[in-house]
Design a protein around this motif. Structure first.
Motif, PDB file in Angstrom:
ATOM      1  N   GLN A 354       0.711  -1.156  -0.059  1.00 50.92           N
ATOM      2  CA  GLN A 354      -0.176   0.021  -0.086  1.00 50.92           C
ATOM      3  C   GLN A 354       0.846   1.198   0.096  1.00 50.92           C
ATOM      4  OE1 GLN A 354      -3.738   0.090   0.006  1.00 50.92           O
ATOM      5  NE2 GLN A 354      -3.042  -1.964  -0.707  1.00 50.92           N
ATOM      6  N   ILE A 355       0.508   2.266  -0.641  1.00 49.43           N
ATOM      7  CA  ILE A 355       1.175   3.558  -0.506  1.00 49.43           C
ATOM      8  C   ILE A 355       1.352   4.168   0.788  1.00 49.43           C
ATOM      9  CG2 ILE A 355       1.260   5.903  -1.726  1.00 49.43           C
ATOM     10  CD1 ILE A 355       0.261   4.551  -4.521  1.00 49.43           C
ATOM     11  N   VAL A 356       2.564   4.441   0.929  1.00 48.87           N
ATOM     12  CA  VAL A 356       2.772   5.447   2.105  1.00 48.87           C
ATOM     13  C   VAL A 356       3.053   6.959   1.557  1.00 48.87           C
ATOM     14  CG1 VAL A 356       4.464   5.798   4.144  1.00 48.87           C
ATOM     15  CG2 VAL A 356       3.694   3.625   3.357  1.00 48.87           C
ATOM     16  N   GLY A 357       3.689   6.989   0.403  1.00 49.33           N
ATOM     17  CA  GLY A 357       4.077   8.347   0.005  1.00 49.33           C
ATOM     18  C   GLY A 357       4.404   8.230  -1.426  1.00 49.33           C
ATOM     19  N   TYR A 369       8.542  14.955  -1.842  1.00 49.70           N
ATOM     20  CA  TYR A 369       8.140  13.826  -1.290  1.00 49.70           C
ATOM     21  C   TYR A 369       6.699  14.336  -0.750  1.00 49.70           C
ATOM     22  CZ  TYR A 369       7.176   9.716   1.371  1.00 49.70           C
ATOM     23  OH  TYR A 369       6.570   8.646   2.148  1.00 49.70           O
ATOM     24  N   VAL A 370       5.543  13.464  -1.010  1.00 54.21           N
ATOM     25  CA  VAL A 370       4.341  13.910  -0.568  1.00 54.21           C
ATOM     26  C   VAL A 370       4.164  12.578   0.558  1.00 54.21           C
ATOM     27  CG1 VAL A 370       1.774  14.243  -0.861  1.00 54.21           C
ATOM     28  CG2 VAL A 370       3.596  14.903  -2.618  1.00 54.21           C
ATOM     29  N   PRO A 371       4.259  12.745   1.773  1.00 52.36           N
ATOM     30  CA  PRO A 371       3.779  11.662   2.488  1.00 52.36           C
ATOM     31  C   PRO A 371       2.359  11.429   2.901  1.00 52.36           C
ATOM     32  CG  PRO A 371       4.712  13.629   3.810  1.00 52.36           C
ATOM     33  CD  PRO A 371       4.673  13.972   2.428  1.00 52.36           C
ATOM     34  N   LEU A 372       1.709  10.592   2.758  1.00 54.10           N
ATOM     35  CA  LEU A 372       0.290  10.133   2.687  1.00 54.10           C
ATOM     36  C   LEU A 372      -0.031   9.282   3.959  1.00 54.10           C
ATOM     37  CD1 LEU A 372      -0.113   9.749  -1.051  1.00 54.10           C
ATOM     38  CD2 LEU A 372      -0.699  11.841   0.297  1.00 54.10           C
ATOM     39  N   ALA A 373       0.761   8.228   4.312  1.00 48.60           N
ATOM     40  CA  ALA A 373       0.255   7.339   5.294  1.00 48.60           C
ATOM     41  C   ALA A 373       1.230   7.078   6.301  1.00 48.60           C
ATOM     42  CB  ALA A 373      -0.143   5.869   4.639  1.00 48.60           C
ATOM     43  N   HIS A 374       2.131   7.890   6.963  1.00 51.17           N
ATOM     44  CA  HIS A 374       2.930   7.720   7.849  1.00 51.17           C
ATOM     45  C   HIS A 374       2.269   7.797   9.369  1.00 51.17           C
ATOM     46  CE1 HIS A 374       6.994   8.000   5.657  1.00 51.17           C
ATOM     47  NE2 HIS A 374       6.097   8.675   4.965  1.00 51.17           N
ATOM     48  N   ASP A 375       2.178   6.683  10.026  1.00 50.04           N
ATOM     49  CA  ASP A 375       1.287   6.592  11.111  1.00 50.04           C
ATOM     50  C   ASP A 375       2.036   6.248  12.274  1.00 50.04           C
ATOM     51  OD1 ASP A 375       2.265   4.033  10.503  1.00 50.04           O
ATOM     52  OD2 ASP A 375       0.034   3.281  10.062  1.00 50.04           O
TER      53      ASP A 375
END
Length: 914
Positions: A354-357, A369-375
Motif C-alpha cells: 500500500q502506498i505510504v507516499g 516527497y508527498v507523505p500520505l500514510a506515515h502513522d
C-alpha cells in the motif's frame, strides 16, 4: 557514549594481487596498465565511505627477502616473478594512497601480515576494536573478541565463530592448523597427505599442535604414519606461519589518523591514469546539502554519507504537507515534458503493498516527497491519501504524459492496488542500464555510485536492519523525506546520464523502446493474473516425498555405517573422503574437498552412496521449494500464485522469476512433472503450452549460414537424425537410436561450448572418439566452425557479442589472464548470441500475443513464460482457435533464414499441455 570506530587495517598487497587477477586489463590511451590500480582505489574509496575511520593504515609488502627466507631458503621459492603489468601499477597505487591522505606502511625484512599483526596488537592494547580488511587466511590467527576480518571481494565479515565455522578450529589454533596443512602459495611444507578436515579434527581432539605431536604415536593408519614422518618439520612450519606482532614501525599509533587529501596531487594522478569520473568529483569543492522548502515543514536534513555531486547547483528536497504546495507541484507535473516518479510502500510484495507516499522530480536536484500514510506516534498531519491519488489519477493514467522511473513495474502494481492504471511509461533507468550492460548491477544505489559518484541514502539507513527493521510508514518524515525525494531525483539524474548512451546506439535504442519498455505492461498483467495451483495435490506429493526422503536417509546411514547429516557438506566430506576413502575431486575456495553436485555425479557412476545423496538432495529441494512452499504462496485474495518476473537479472536477456521460481521446475523427472500437474486452469478453461522447437539450433543455423544446417531445417528434417547421417556417413534411414543420441549431444554441446572431453564424458566414450565426432561434425558443417572462431575473435576485440536484434552481451573475462576464466568467457561468447536471440524472440512473441489478446478480447490469459515456452489459460470452447492464433504469432516473432516451429499442447494441467 558512542563507541570508538574500529581501526581499519587494509592488506594492500592482497588487494592489489586480487584486483589484478580479477579485473579486466584496463589501460590508458598511452598503454599504461590501470586495471588493478582502479580496482584497489575503488574498493578503498568505498571502504572510506562506508566506515569513515578515525584510524587507518594501508599496508604493503616491502620488496626483498624477509626473516622467513632466513629460516627456510625455499620459502615462496615456487612463486613465479611478478607480472610486469602488475609491477607497473605498484608505485602509482602508493602515490594515490598517499595523495588521498591515508597512512601507508611498508617495513623491510617482514611481510605486510606482520605489520598488520603489530598494528592490531597496538590498537587492541589501546582499547580499540580492529577490522582487518583482507581475505588472507594467514591473518585469521589475529581474530579475537575485538578483531574481525572483512573480505570486501565477498562482502563477508568474519569473527571468532566465523573462523571456527570455516576452518574447523578457533583463531587461537589457526597457526597450528596452518602448520599441519601447509601453504602451497608460500611453500610452507605442512604434513603431506593431511588435509584441512583431518588437521581440524586432530587439533580439536588434542587441543594443540604440541599435544598432537606428543601423542603422534597413538595416531593409527597410514595418516598416522604421515604425521610421524612429518614431525621434524612441523616446528619450522609453525614458525613460518606465525605472525611477528612486535615489528618496529616507522610511525607512532597516532600517525594512523588520515589527513586531508592532496587535491592537486590527486588531480595530476587521475589525469595521468584517465580516471575521469573521479576528476569530475574533484571539481566539487563542497559537499551538497539537503533541505526542505520554507513553505513546508522546514525540517533541515543532514547530508547523506559521502554524497558527491557530478553537476552543479544546490539540492532542494521538499516534504509536502500542505495542499497549496501539492497544487503547485501538480501544475508543474502536468506541463512537464518528462517527470520522475516513485512510490514508497508498506511491503515489497507487489500485491500487498500500500502506498505510504509518492515522490516526483522534474529538474535535477529538485524533488518533492508527498507523505500520505506515515502513522508512527507523533507523525504530523498529512494530506489525504485517497484524495491525492484521485488528483493524480488523470496524470498517471494518461498515456500521452511521459513518465520515468526505476523499476516501474513495481510502481505499476502498487498503483493498481489503489485502482490506478499507470500509463505513459516512457523510460526506466533499470532497463536503460540493463540494455547498456546486462552484466552490471542495476539497483538504484549501485547505479548512482557507478554513474554519478554518489552514495545514496540506503533504505537500511532510515529503516534499520534485520528483525527490527521498520516498514516505511513507521519511518519519521525527517528521515523518510530526503530518502524518498532522493530516489526520484537520482532516477532523473541517472536518466540524463544513461539515455544519451542508449540513444546514440540505434540497435540498443530499438531494443529498449520496442521490446523492454513495452514488456513492462505485459509482465505486470501476467503477474497480476497469476496461476491457479492445486494445493491438495501438492500436499499429497509432499507427504510422499517426505516418506521417500526418509527412506533415502536410512539407506545412506546403512551405506555409510553411521548416522550423519546428509545436508552437511562438512560431515559428508568426512564420510566420503576420510571414512570411505572415495577418490577426491576438486577443492572448494577454502581448500576443502568439494561435495558439489558435479563431483557427486561423477562418483555416482561407481559408488552407491553418492547416488543416494544426489537423489536425496533433489527430492529435498523439490519438497522445500515447491510442494511445501507453493500452497503457502497462494494469495488469499485471488486464490492463485503470483510470481515476479525480472527483466534485468540474466546476462543473456532471458527473463527470470522468483517467489516462486517457475524456471527451475524439472520436466524430465516424474516428480517434476507431478508438480506441473498441480498447475491447473479455472473451471471451464484449459491449459495451453506453446514451446519453440529447437530454437537455439535454428538460431545457430541462421547465424552461421551453414548450408547443411539450413537445408536440414528448411526441409523439415529431424535435425539430429540429419546430423547423425552426416557425421557417421550413413543414410538417414540407417541412423540408429545411439547415433541420433550422439548427434543430439554434439548439436547441443557445441552451442554450449562443450569440448571433446565433455562430449566423451556425456556419451561415455573415449576422448579420441569424441574428438573424431567433433572433427566430422565441422567437416560436414564447416560454416559453424567459421562462425564460432569469428565470434571468439570479435568478442576478444570488442569485449561483447550481439544478438540478431542488437542486444549486447558483455564478457568481462574475455581478455582475462586466467586461462580458465578466459575459456569460460569464450564458451559464453558462442552461446550468448543464441540464448540472447532466443530471449529476444520470445519477448517479441509475448508482445505480439498480448496485443492480439487485447485487440480481440479473446477469452485467454497469458500466465507464464518459462525458458522457450509460453503457458496460457484458455476457455475450453476456444482452445483450437487459440492454438492456431498463438502459433501464428509466435512463428512470426522473427524472420530467420530457417522457419521457426512451435509445439502447442492443450490439457487439464500444465504437464498435460506440455
Amino acid at each position: 557514549m558512542t563507541a570508538p570506530k574500529p581501526v581499519l587495517l587494509v592488506d594492500g598487497s592482497s588487494w592489489l594481487h586480487r584486483a589484478f587477477n580479477a579485473l579486466p586489463p584496463l589501460s590508458t590511451k598511452n598503454g599504461e596498465p590501470t586495471g588493478a590500480l582502479f580496482g584497489v582505489l575503488n574498493m578503498l574509496r568505498r571502504l572510506l565511505a562506508d566506515y569513515r575511520p578515525d584510524y587507518l593504515a594501508v599496508v604493503f609488502d616491502a620488496p626483498g627477502k624477509t626473516f622467513r627466507h632466513d629460516l627456510f631458503t625455499a620459502y615462496k621459492a615456487q612463486r613465479p616473478p611478478l607480472d610486469p603489468q602488475l609491477i607497473q601499477q605498484i608505485q602509482p597505487l602508493h602515490d594515490c594512497v598517499r595523495a588521498l591522505g591515508l597512512p601507508l606502511l611498508q617495513v623491510a625484512g617482514v611481510e605486510a601480515d606482520d605489520v598488520i599483526g603489530t598494528l592490531t596488537q597496538q590498537a587492541t592494547e589501546r582499547g580499540f576494536s580492529v577490522l582487518i580488511v583482507s581475505g588472507d587466511k594467514d591473518l585469521t590467527q589475529l581474530v579475537g573478541e575485538k578483531v574481525r576480518m572483512l573480505d570486501t571481494m565477498k562482502n563477508v565479515v568474519t569473527d571468532v565463530a566465523g573462523v571456527e565455522q570455516k576452518f574447523g578450529v578457533p583463531p587461537a589454533l589457526m597457526v597450528d592448523w596452518l602448520a599441519l596443512v601447509g601453504d602451497t602459495a608460500d611453500n610452507i611444507p605442512g604434513v603431506p597427505g593431511v588435509g584441512a578436515v583431518t588437521a581440524a579434527k586432530w587439533l580439536r581432539q588434542h587441543g594443540s599442535l604440541d599435544a598432537l605431536m606428543a601423542g603422534a604415536a597413538d595416531i593409527s593408519g597410514k595418516i598416522g604414519d604421515k604425521l610421524r614422518a612429518g614431525l621434524a618439520q612441523l616446528p619450522l612450519s609453525r614458525q613460518l606461519a606465525t605472525l611477528d606482532c612486535q615489528v618496529p614501525l616507522p610511525l607512532a599509533f597516532e600517525g594512523l589518523r588520515p589527513t586531508p587529501p592532496d587535491t592537486a596531487a590527486l588531480r595530476m594522478l587521475y589525469q595521468r591514469y584517465e580516471f575521469r569520473a573521479w576528476l569530475r568529483e574533484l571539481a566539487v569543492e563542497a559537499p551538497e546539502r539537503i533541505s526542505t522548502a520554507p513553505d513546508t515543514t522546514a525540517l533541515e536534513q543532514p547530508t547523506p554519507n559521502s554524497a558527491v555531486a557530478t553537476d552543479d547547483g544546490p539540492t532542494t528536497y521538499e516534504i509536502i504537507l500542505e495542499q497549496v504546495a501539492f497544487d503547485g507541484w501538480l501544475g508543474r507535473l502536468q506541463t512537464a515534458d518528462l517527470f520522475a516518479f516513485d512510490t514508497e510502500t508498506t511491503s515489497l510484495n507487489y500485491l500487498e503493498a500500500q502506498i505510504v507516499g509518492v515522490s516526483f522530480a522534474i529538474s535535477p536536484r529538485q524533488a518533492a516527497y508527498v507523505p500520505l500514510a506515515h502513522d508512527y506516534p507523533g507523525a504530523p498531519d498529512q494530506l489525504n491519501r485517497e484524495q491525492i491519488l484521485e488528483r493524480l489519477r488523470s496524470l498517471l493514467e494518461d498515456p500521452a504524459r511521459p513518465k520515468l522511473g526505476q523499476n516501474l513495474k513495481y510502481d505499476s502494481h502498487v498503483l493498481a492496488n489503489h485502482g490506478i492504471a499507470l500509463n505513459g511509461i516512457r523510460h526506466d533507468t533499470l532497463l536503460q542500464s540493463y540494455v547498456l550492460d546486462s552484466t552490471a548491477r542495476h539497483d538504484l544505489d549501485s547505479l548512482a555510485e557507478r554513474h554519478l559518484n554518489l552514495r545514496t541514502i540506503h533504505f537500511e539507513d532510515v529503516a534499520g536492519k534485520g528483525a527490527k527493521q521498520l516498514t516505511f510508514n513507521q519511518v519519521s518524515l525527517e528521515q523518510a523525506g530526503p530518502y524518498a525525494a532522493e530516489d526520484a531525483d537520482v532516477t532523473l539524474r541517472l536518466h540524463h546520464c544513461l539515455w544519451p548512451n542508449v540513444e546514440r546506439e540505434p540497435g540498443l535504442r530499438w531494443l529498449y523502446e520496442e521490446i523492454e519498455i513495452p514488456l513492462i505492461a505485459v509482465l505486470t498483467a501476467m503477474e497480476r493474473v497469476g496461476v491457479q495451483v492445486d494445493a491438495a495435490h501438492l500436499r499429497q506429493q509432499s507427504s510422499e516425498l517426505a516418506k521417500r526422503i526418509w527412506e533415502l536417509e536410512q539407506q545412506a546411514y546403512e551405506l555409510a555405517g553411521e548416522r550423519f547429516n546428509l545436508a552437511s557438506p562438512k560431515q559428508l566430506q568426512a564420510i566420503l573422503f576420510e571414512r570411505m576413502r572415495l577418490p577426491a575431486g576438486k577443492k572448494t575456495a577454502t581448500g576443502q574437498t568439494s561435495t558439489a553436485e558435479d563431483v557427486l555425479q561423477e562418483l555416482a557412476l561407481t559408488y552407491p552412496l553418492p547416488r543416494v545423496i544426489l537423489e536425496h538432495r533433489t527430492l529435498s529441494k523439490l519438497k522445500s521449494t515447491y510442494t511445501d512452499r507453493l500452497p503457502e504462496q497462494i494469495q488469499r485474495r485471488t486464490g492463485r500464485v503470483h510470481t515476479s518476473y525480472h527483466q534485468a537479472v540474466t546476462s543473456t536477456g532471458r527473463l527470470s522469476s522468483s517467489d516462486p521460481n517457475l524456471q527451475n521446475i524439472p520436466i524430465r523427472t516424474l516428480e517434476g512433472r507431478r508438480i506441473r500437474q498441480a498447475f491447473v486452469p479455472e473451471a471451464g478453461w484449459v491449459m495451453l503450452a506453446a514451446d519453440y522447437s529447437q530454437i537455439e539450433l535454428r538460431i545457430m543455423a541462421h547465424l552461421s549460414d551453414d548450408p547443411g544446417l539450413l537445408s536440414a531445417f528448411r526441409t523439415g528434417a529431424d535435425v539430429h537424425r540429419a546430423t547423425a547421417a552426416e557425421v557417421f556417413g550413413v543414410d538417414l534411414a540407417a541412423v540408429s537410436a545411439e547415433q541420433r543420441r550422439s548427434a543430439k549431444a554434439i548439436n547441443f554441446g557445441l552451442i554450449y561450448g562443450m569440448s571433446p572431453f565433455g562430449l566423451a564424458q556425456q556419451l561415455g566414450i573415449e576422448r579420441s572418439a569424441a574428438r573424431d565426432y567433433v572433427e566430422r561434425y565441422f567437416a560436414r558443417y564447416p560454416r559453424v566452425k567459421v562462425y564460432m572462431e569469428e565470434t571468439r575473435r570479435q568478442a576478444a576485440e570488442r569485449g561483447y557479442v550481439e544478438t540478431v536484434f542488437g542486444r549486447r552481451l558483455y564478457l568481462p573475462d574475455i581478455r582475462s589472464r586466467n586461462a580458465q576464466r578466459r575459456q569460460a568467457a569464450e564458451r559464453a561468447a558462442i552461446n550468448a548470441p543464441m540464448q540472447g536471440t532466443a530471449a529476444d524472440i520470445i519477448k517479441r512473441a509475448m508482445l505480439g500475443v498480448d496485443r492480439w489478446l487485447r485487440e480481440s478480447s479473446f477469452p485467454a490469459r497469458m500466465l507464464m513464460q518459462v525458458h522457450d515456452e509460453l503457458v496460457f489459460e484458455v476457455a475450453e470452447a476456444k482452445a483450437d482457435q487459440a492454438e492456431e492464433c498463438i502459433r501464428a504469432v509466435m512463428v512470426g516473432a522473427a524472420d530467420l533464414r530457417v522457419p521457426l516451429e512451435v509445439d502447442v499442447g492443450i490439457g487439464a494441467n500444465w504437464d498435460e499441455a506440455h
